[in-house]
Design an enzyme around this catalytic site. Structure first.
Site, PDB file in Angstrom:
ATOM      1  N   GLU A  26       0.811  -1.211   0.000  1.00  0.00           N
ATOM      2  CA  GLU A  26       0.000   0.000   0.000  1.00  0.00           C
ATOM      3  C   GLU A  26       0.850   1.269   0.000  1.00  0.00           C
ATOM      4  O   GLU A  26       1.945   1.310   0.542  1.00  0.00           O
ATOM      5  CB  GLU A  26      -0.918  -0.006   1.223  1.00  0.00           C
ATOM      6  CG  GLU A  26      -1.910  -1.152   1.164  1.00  0.00           C
ATOM      7  CD  GLU A  26      -2.969  -1.110   2.241  1.00  0.00           C
ATOM      8  OE1 GLU A  26      -4.151  -1.209   1.897  1.00  0.00           O
ATOM      9  OE2 GLU A  26      -2.628  -0.984   3.425  1.00  0.00           O
ATOM     10  N   CYS A  58       3.156   8.500   1.292  1.00  0.00           N
ATOM     11  CA  CYS A  58       3.735   7.544   2.227  1.00  0.00           C
ATOM     12  C   CYS A  58       3.933   6.242   1.460  1.00  0.00           C
ATOM     13  O   CYS A  58       2.969   5.661   0.962  1.00  0.00           O
ATOM     14  CB  CYS A  58       2.730   7.382   3.371  1.00  0.00           C
ATOM     15  SG  CYS A  58       3.199   6.186   4.586  1.00  0.00           S
ATOM     16  N   CYS A  83       6.134  -7.269   7.219  1.00  0.00           N
ATOM     17  CA  CYS A  83       7.190  -6.709   8.070  1.00  0.00           C
ATOM     18  C   CYS A  83       7.685  -7.796   9.015  1.00  0.00           C
ATOM     19  O   CYS A  83       6.953  -8.733   9.326  1.00  0.00           O
ATOM     20  CB  CYS A  83       6.615  -5.534   8.870  1.00  0.00           C
ATOM     21  SG  CYS A  83       7.875  -4.517   9.682  1.00  0.00           S
ATOM     22  N   CYS A  95       5.776  -4.946  15.945  1.00  0.00           N
ATOM     23  CA  CYS A  95       5.399  -3.938  16.941  1.00  0.00           C
ATOM     24  C   CYS A  95       3.936  -4.207  17.295  1.00  0.00           C
ATOM     25  O   CYS A  95       3.106  -4.419  16.410  1.00  0.00           O
ATOM     26  CB  CYS A  95       5.568  -2.532  16.382  1.00  0.00           C
ATOM     27  SG  CYS A  95       7.271  -2.207  15.871  1.00  0.00           S
ATOM     28  N   CYS A 130       0.880  -2.160  15.757  1.00  0.00           N
ATOM     29  CA  CYS A 130       0.891  -1.890  14.315  1.00  0.00           C
ATOM     30  C   CYS A 130       0.235  -3.023  13.543  1.00  0.00           C
ATOM     31  O   CYS A 130       0.578  -4.190  13.727  1.00  0.00           O
ATOM     32  CB  CYS A 130       2.337  -1.697  13.837  1.00  0.00           C
ATOM     33  SG  CYS A 130       2.454  -1.375  12.065  1.00  0.00           S
ATOM     34  N   GLU A 134      10.115  -2.199   7.127  1.00  0.00           N
ATOM     35  CA  GLU A 134      11.199  -1.498   7.812  1.00  0.00           C
ATOM     36  C   GLU A 134      12.244  -1.105   6.757  1.00  0.00           C
ATOM     37  O   GLU A 134      13.000  -1.963   6.269  1.00  0.00           O
ATOM     38  CB  GLU A 134      11.806  -2.414   8.890  1.00  0.00           C
ATOM     39  CG  GLU A 134      13.079  -1.897   9.519  1.00  0.00           C
ATOM     40  CD  GLU A 134      13.017  -0.437   9.994  1.00  0.00           C
ATOM     41  OE1 GLU A 134      12.100  -0.064  10.725  1.00  0.00           O
ATOM     42  OE2 GLU A 134      13.907   0.338   9.594  1.00  0.00           O
ATOM     43  N   SER A 160      11.622   6.576   7.966  1.00  0.00           N
ATOM     44  CA  SER A 160      11.279   6.265   9.349  1.00  0.00           C
ATOM     45  C   SER A 160      11.744   4.856   9.708  1.00  0.00           C
ATOM     46  O   SER A 160      11.552   3.921   8.937  1.00  0.00           O
ATOM     47  CB  SER A 160       9.752   6.358   9.521  1.00  0.00           C
ATOM     48  OG  SER A 160       9.386   6.053  10.839  1.00  0.00           O
ATOM     49  N   ASN A 162      -4.250   4.646  15.897  1.00  0.00           N
ATOM     50  CA  ASN A 162      -5.312   4.310  14.942  1.00  0.00           C
ATOM     51  C   ASN A 162      -5.702   2.859  15.143  1.00  0.00           C
ATOM     52  O   ASN A 162      -4.857   1.970  15.015  1.00  0.00           O
ATOM     53  CB  ASN A 162      -4.824   4.546  13.510  1.00  0.00           C
ATOM     54  CG  ASN A 162      -4.614   6.023  13.235  1.00  0.00           C
ATOM     55  OD1 ASN A 162      -5.517   6.830  13.412  1.00  0.00           O
ATOM     56  ND2 ASN A 162      -3.400   6.390  12.829  1.00  0.00           N
ATOM     57  N   CYS A 192      -1.791   5.887   9.798  1.00  0.00           N
ATOM     58  CA  CYS A 192      -0.563   5.245  10.285  1.00  0.00           C
ATOM     59  C   CYS A 192      -0.881   3.932  10.963  1.00  0.00           C
ATOM     60  O   CYS A 192      -1.742   3.874  11.834  1.00  0.00           O
ATOM     61  CB  CYS A 192       0.124   6.090  11.350  1.00  0.00           C
ATOM     62  SG  CYS A 192       0.548   7.712  10.860  1.00  0.00           S
TER      63      CYS A 192
HETATM   64  N1  SAH Z   1       9.101   0.343  10.224  1.00  0.00           N
HETATM   65  C1  SAH Z   1       9.242   1.773  10.113  1.00  0.00           C
HETATM   66  C2  SAH Z   1       8.349   2.362   9.052  1.00  0.00           C
HETATM   67  C3  SAH Z   1       6.866   2.289   9.358  1.00  0.00           C
HETATM   68  S1  SAH Z   1       6.370   3.876   9.793  1.00  0.00           S
HETATM   69  C4  SAH Z   1       9.004   2.395  11.459  1.00  0.00           C
HETATM   70  O1  SAH Z   1       8.565   1.709  12.359  1.00  0.00           O
HETATM   71  O2  SAH Z   1       9.291   3.574  11.626  1.00  0.00           O
HETATM   72  C5  SAH Z   1       4.798   3.668  10.400  1.00  0.00           C
HETATM   73  C6  SAH Z   1       4.562   4.578  11.579  1.00  0.00           C
HETATM   74  O3  SAH Z   1       3.225   4.404  12.079  1.00  0.00           O
HETATM   75  C7  SAH Z   1       5.491   4.230  12.702  1.00  0.00           C
HETATM   76  O4  SAH Z   1       5.862   5.340  13.433  1.00  0.00           O
HETATM   77  C8  SAH Z   1       4.598   3.346  13.527  1.00  0.00           C
HETATM   78  O5  SAH Z   1       5.081   3.210  14.802  1.00  0.00           O
HETATM   79  C9  SAH Z   1       3.284   4.067  13.449  1.00  0.00           C
HETATM   80  N2  SAH Z   1       2.143   3.225  13.779  1.00  0.00           N
HETATM   81  C10 SAH Z   1       2.073   1.892  13.670  1.00  0.00           C
HETATM   82  N3  SAH Z   1       0.869   1.444  14.056  1.00  0.00           N
HETATM   83  C11 SAH Z   1       0.158   2.514  14.405  1.00  0.00           C
HETATM   84  C12 SAH Z   1      -1.180   2.700  14.847  1.00  0.00           C
HETATM   85  N4  SAH Z   1      -2.013   1.672  14.981  1.00  0.00           N
HETATM   86  N5  SAH Z   1      -1.598   3.949  15.109  1.00  0.00           N
HETATM   87  C13 SAH Z   1      -0.768   4.997  14.927  1.00  0.00           C
HETATM   88  N6  SAH Z   1       0.487   4.876  14.483  1.00  0.00           N
HETATM   89  C14 SAH Z   1       0.957   3.659  14.231  1.00  0.00           C
END
Ligand code: SAH
Length: 381
Positions: free
Chosen positions: A108, A122, A129, A133, A136, A185, A216, A315, A358
């Site tokens: 996406e 984005c 991934c 986390c 996420c 990542e 990021s 989110n 996000c």
């Molecule tokens: N792997 C990289 C790139 C992904 S960035 C990284 O972690 O930075 C995606 C961003 O959205 C990251 O900052 C992540 O922590 C954030 N994110 C992930 N899940 C989310 C959620 N449910 N609500 C808000 N932000 C979220």
């Protein structure tokens, strides 16, 4: 027993697309096509201009390329973008594309108007991934594969097509910034990300400057200084916790590279200063990481690092084990940061209605074993 491949039944190879290829890759294609080495560089530059500055999708539009050469190019290559499996537009103007990079490889990208200079795309660097986390949605999808540099750039071409933003020198562009904050990542796919950034930032091509490109990472510490040296991009860190015990739990890569190691790497990022700050992303999880004591600890942790803070309201996604902090809590947390000199740090959620915000990105793609793929191919015959 021996098995023999029946090549007569193998599908004809698909012509390769040149759209999204880097300048060195274009040159290599020209050489493979038999263009003498001396001329290949010049040809590659011509193609780069047509494909990435003008966005053409037809070789016949290349008016400074001889007719015979155009025909030869068209016989061997296309200028096609990968197939768009789905395209959705949110009530707030956010757009999301699900792009099919190959069978069962879908990723996406999200266009967000009114961020950066005028709008940001984005992009994803991987499908799925490896990081897991806990908050996420992408983290619940196993890694399918890294995207190639060409596939990363293709996401930008697709957005530019839709926004009708060709040529790239177009005065009031709607797409001015790129953020590597989609699926995956980026620092686990650094070679391809760096090559894609070379192409995206090329002034004679897509022309989105390196200072308008942000990468990021969840914290692949050893690759952070290298990212800066190779790409000159802006750095963002998905921090989300100020203590190792909590970060170990919600951003598990922290068990490998703890906060101390992470911050040593961040401090080694080249050229940091007032005009080049690190963005720290901090997702607001109700009752998990949102206390005022943590806000104060965050300020301490960032001491001496030129920094911006982005508080991201969590989110939700189906089955997520968290809730978003309530608005007063987020504002109180932001207040502590504001008083310490960090301006307007709350990121407004965008595109939640189309699941583009996000952390909401996820596709149905799964990695299949070679045996599974063979079985499917047999079944399809
Ligand atoms: N792997 C990289 C790139 C992904 S960035 C990284 O972690 O930075 C995606 C961003 O959205 C990251 O900052 C992540 O922590 C954030 N994110 C992930 N899940 C989310 C959620 N449910 N609500 C808000 N932000 C979220």
């Amino acid at each position: 027993m021996t098995t023999q491949l029946d090549l007569s039944r193998a599908p004809a190879p698909q012509p390769r697309s040149l759209a999204g290829l880097s300048l060195p890759a274009l040159k290599a294609e020209m050489e493979a096509m038999g263009v003498p080495e001396k001329k290949a560089g010049m040809r590659a530059k011509q193609l780069r201009g047509w494909v990435h500055h003008f966005g053409v999708t037809d070789f016949d539009a290349m008016t400074n390329v001889a007719k015979e050469m155009r025909a030869e190019l068209a016989a061997r290559y296309t200028l096609a973008r990968p197939e768009i499996a789905e395209h959705r537009i949110s009530v707030d103007g956010t757009q999301k594309w699900l792009t099919r990079f190959g069978p069962n490889v879908e990723g996406e990208s999200v266009y967000i108007p009114d961020v950066g200079k005028s709008g940001a795309l984005c992009v994803s660097s991987q499908v799925g991934c490896t990081l897991n986390c806990t908050f996420c949605h992408t983290g619940t999808q196993k890694l399918v594969r890294n995207l190639t540099a060409q596939e990363i750039v293709a996401q930008v071409l697709i957005a530019r097509d839709e926004l009708a933003e060709w040529p790239s020198s177009n005065e009031d562009r709607k797409l001015t910034n790129i953020v590597f904050m989609g699926m995956g990542e980026p620092l686990y796919n650094l070679d391809n990300v760096a090559e894609a950034i070379d192409t995206i930032s090329d002034g004679d091509g897509i022309a989105i400057g390196r200072r308008r490109i942000t990468v990021s990472t969840a914290g692949v510490a050893p690759k952070i200084p290298e990212l800066g040296a190779r790409t000159g991009a802006m750095l963002a860190i998905s921090l989300h916790a100020v203590r190792d015990d909590l970060r170990n739990e919600i951003v598990p890569i922290n068990r490998k590279y703890d906060l101390k190691t992470l911050f040593e790497a961040i401090r080694a990022y080249p050229d940091l200063g007032n005009s080049k700050r690190v963005t720290f992303e901090y997702v607001m999880l109700a009752g998990v990481n949102d206390s005022l004591a943590e806000a104060r600890d965050l300020i301490k942790l960032l001491r001496g690092v030129p920094a911006k803070i982005n508080l991201i309201p969590f989110n939700p996604w189906p089955g997520a084990p968290y809730a978003c902090s309530d608005w007063e809590t987020i504002e109180a947390f932001a207040d502590v940061l504001n008083r310490a000199g960090y301006a307007s740090p709350i990121r407004t959620p965008r595109g939640r209605d189309i699941f583009a915000a996000c952390g909401q990105l996820r596709s149905e793609s799964v990695k299949k074993s070679a045996a599974e793929l063979r079985r499917e191919a047999l079944a399809a015959e």
